[in-house]
Design a protein around this motif. Structure first.
Motif, PDB file in Angstrom:
ATOM      1  N   ALA A   1      67.988  71.946  25.182  1.00 49.46           N
ATOM      2  CA  ALA A   1      67.637  71.089  26.318  1.00 49.46           C
ATOM      3  C   ALA A   1      66.253  70.491  26.107  1.00 49.46           C
ATOM      4  O   ALA A   1      65.321  71.183  25.684  1.00 49.46           O
ATOM      5  CB  ALA A   1      67.664  71.880  27.617  1.00 49.46           C
ATOM      6  N   VAL A   2      66.126  69.199  26.396  1.00 49.46           N
ATOM      7  CA  VAL A   2      64.861  68.474  26.243  1.00 49.46           C
ATOM      8  C   VAL A   2      64.598  67.724  27.540  1.00 49.46           C
ATOM      9  O   VAL A   2      65.464  66.997  28.035  1.00 49.46           O
ATOM     10  CB  VAL A   2      64.919  67.467  25.072  1.00 49.46           C
ATOM     11  CG1 VAL A   2      63.598  66.732  24.925  1.00 49.46           C
ATOM     12  CG2 VAL A   2      65.294  68.171  23.771  1.00 49.46           C
ATOM     13  N   GLN A   3      63.405  67.927  28.103  1.00 52.24           N
ATOM     14  CA  GLN A   3      62.989  67.218  29.309  1.00 52.24           C
ATOM     15  C   GLN A   3      61.891  66.225  28.943  1.00 52.24           C
ATOM     16  O   GLN A   3      61.012  66.536  28.147  1.00 52.24           O
ATOM     17  CB  GLN A   3      62.463  68.201  30.364  1.00 52.24           C
ATOM     18  CG  GLN A   3      63.503  69.173  30.869  1.00 52.24           C
ATOM     19  CD  GLN A   3      64.625  68.469  31.608  1.00 52.24           C
ATOM     20  OE1 GLN A   3      64.411  67.564  32.410  1.00 52.24           O
ATOM     21  NE2 GLN A   3      65.849  68.864  31.306  1.00 52.24           N
ATOM     22  N   LEU A   4      61.947  65.056  29.561  1.00 50.19           N
ATOM     23  CA  LEU A   4      60.976  64.001  29.309  1.00 50.19           C
ATOM     24  C   LEU A   4      60.155  63.753  30.565  1.00 50.19           C
ATOM     25  O   LEU A   4      60.713  63.588  31.655  1.00 50.19           O
ATOM     26  CB  LEU A   4      61.709  62.716  28.906  1.00 50.19           C
ATOM     27  CG  LEU A   4      60.862  61.476  28.663  1.00 50.19           C
ATOM     28  CD1 LEU A   4      60.004  61.641  27.411  1.00 50.19           C
ATOM     29  CD2 LEU A   4      61.760  60.254  28.531  1.00 50.19           C
ATOM     30  N   SER A   5      58.833  63.746  30.414  1.00 45.95           N
ATOM     31  CA  SER A   5      57.915  63.440  31.514  1.00 45.95           C
ATOM     32  C   SER A   5      56.931  62.380  31.041  1.00 45.95           C
ATOM     33  O   SER A   5      56.672  62.251  29.840  1.00 45.95           O
ATOM     34  CB  SER A   5      57.140  64.691  31.955  1.00 45.95           C
ATOM     35  OG  SER A   5      58.027  65.699  32.391  1.00 45.95           O
ATOM     36  N   ALA A   6      56.378  61.645  31.987  1.00 47.60           N
ATOM     37  CA  ALA A   6      55.415  60.595  31.647  1.00 47.60           C
ATOM     38  C   ALA A   6      54.344  60.524  32.717  1.00 47.60           C
ATOM     39  O   ALA A   6      54.536  60.996  33.841  1.00 47.60           O
ATOM     40  CB  ALA A   6      56.137  59.250  31.528  1.00 47.60           C
ATOM     41  N   ARG A   7      53.220  59.902  32.348  1.00 49.14           N
ATOM     42  CA  ARG A   7      52.160  59.650  33.333  1.00 49.14           C
ATOM     43  C   ARG A   7      51.432  58.369  32.955  1.00 49.14           C
ATOM     44  O   ARG A   7      51.319  58.019  31.782  1.00 49.14           O
ATOM     45  CB  ARG A   7      51.211  60.831  33.454  1.00 49.14           C
ATOM     46  CG  ARG A   7      50.412  61.138  32.222  1.00 49.14           C
ATOM     47  CD  ARG A   7      49.552  62.372  32.421  1.00 49.14           C
ATOM     48  NE  ARG A   7      48.745  62.621  31.237  1.00 49.14           N
ATOM     49  CZ  ARG A   7      48.066  63.721  31.030  1.00 49.14           C
ATOM     50  NH1 ARG A   7      48.077  64.692  31.912  1.00 49.14           N
ATOM     51  NH2 ARG A   7      47.357  63.866  29.926  1.00 49.14           N
ATOM     52  N   PRO A   8      50.909  57.685  33.965  1.00 51.42           N
ATOM     53  CA  PRO A   8      50.211  56.416  33.722  1.00 51.42           C
ATOM     54  C   PRO A   8      48.698  56.598  33.638  1.00 51.42           C
ATOM     55  O   PRO A   8      47.948  55.966  34.371  1.00 51.42           O
ATOM     56  CB  PRO A   8      50.604  55.578  34.932  1.00 51.42           C
ATOM     57  CG  PRO A   8      50.716  56.599  36.032  1.00 51.42           C
ATOM     58  CD  PRO A   8      51.247  57.848  35.371  1.00 51.42           C
ATOM     59  N   GLY A   9      48.240  57.483  32.783  1.00 54.43           N
ATOM     60  CA  GLY A   9      46.806  57.734  32.633  1.00 54.43           C
ATOM     61  C   GLY A   9      46.533  59.212  32.487  1.00 54.43           C
ATOM     62  O   GLY A   9      47.297  60.056  32.956  1.00 54.43           O
ATOM     63  N   ARG A  10      45.426  59.509  31.849  1.00 55.07           N
ATOM     64  CA  ARG A  10      45.069  60.894  31.551  1.00 55.07           C
ATOM     65  C   ARG A  10      44.932  61.767  32.798  1.00 55.07           C
ATOM     66  O   ARG A  10      45.251  62.950  32.771  1.00 55.07           O
ATOM     67  CB  ARG A  10      43.759  60.899  30.767  1.00 55.07           C
ATOM     68  CG  ARG A  10      43.317  62.241  30.296  1.00 55.07           C
ATOM     69  CD  ARG A  10      41.976  62.156  29.604  1.00 55.07           C
ATOM     70  NE  ARG A  10      42.011  61.141  28.569  1.00 55.07           N
ATOM     71  CZ  ARG A  10      41.933  61.391  27.266  1.00 55.07           C
ATOM     72  NH1 ARG A  10      41.806  62.618  26.847  1.00 55.07           N
ATOM     73  NH2 ARG A  10      41.974  60.418  26.390  1.00 55.07           N
TER      74      ARG A  10
END
Length: 132
Positions: free
Chosen positions: A26-35
């Motif tokens: 299983a692989v989950q993907l997360s993102a953010r728009p800046g540190r």
């Protein structure tokens, strides 16, 4: 697929202890728009028989950082169970548990670029790199 305003991500896992792809992870993907921004969970997938995730969610516009979370413990526990079934004499060898139950990889991205991030995995170590 990346666009001029978004990046795209793909991954695969090679079990270097077996010299084979690691399927069913299983692989989950997360993102953010800046540190300093909070992580946004985008969804996930599982590796296929070739160790590839072919249906990871698209990244939102403005993404600057990505995190891939790999749940490797079930993969290794199944591998241990299969090995014990094949070789009952090794059943009590003391090899219990999993050293790395999960692997989290965080990296920066730029709009318009594709990032292929392979995970080379074995029971006691791992490495990653930006592939092509």
């Amino acid at each position: 697929m990346s666009t001029s305003t978004t990046a795209s991500v793909s991954t695969h896992i090679l079990d270097t202890s077996a010299g084979r792809p690691a399927g069913g992870v299983a692989v989950q993907l997360s993102a953010r728009p800046g540190r300093e921004a909070d992580w946004q969970a985008l969804g996930g997938s599982a590796t296929d028989a070739d160790g590839r995730c072919k249906d990871l969610p698209a990244l939102p516009e403005g993404t600057t950082h990505v995190r891939l979370d790999f749940e490797v413990e079930p993969y290794f526990l199944k591998k241990q169970a299969d090995a014990q079934q094949d070789a009952p004499a090794n059943r009590d060898s003391g090899a219990t548990g999993v050293f790395f139950p999960e692997v989290a990889i965080t990296f920066a991205v730029n709009p318009g670029e594709h990032y292929h991030v392979p995970l080379l995995l074995n029971p006691f170590g791992y490495s990653v790199y930006r592939g092509s």
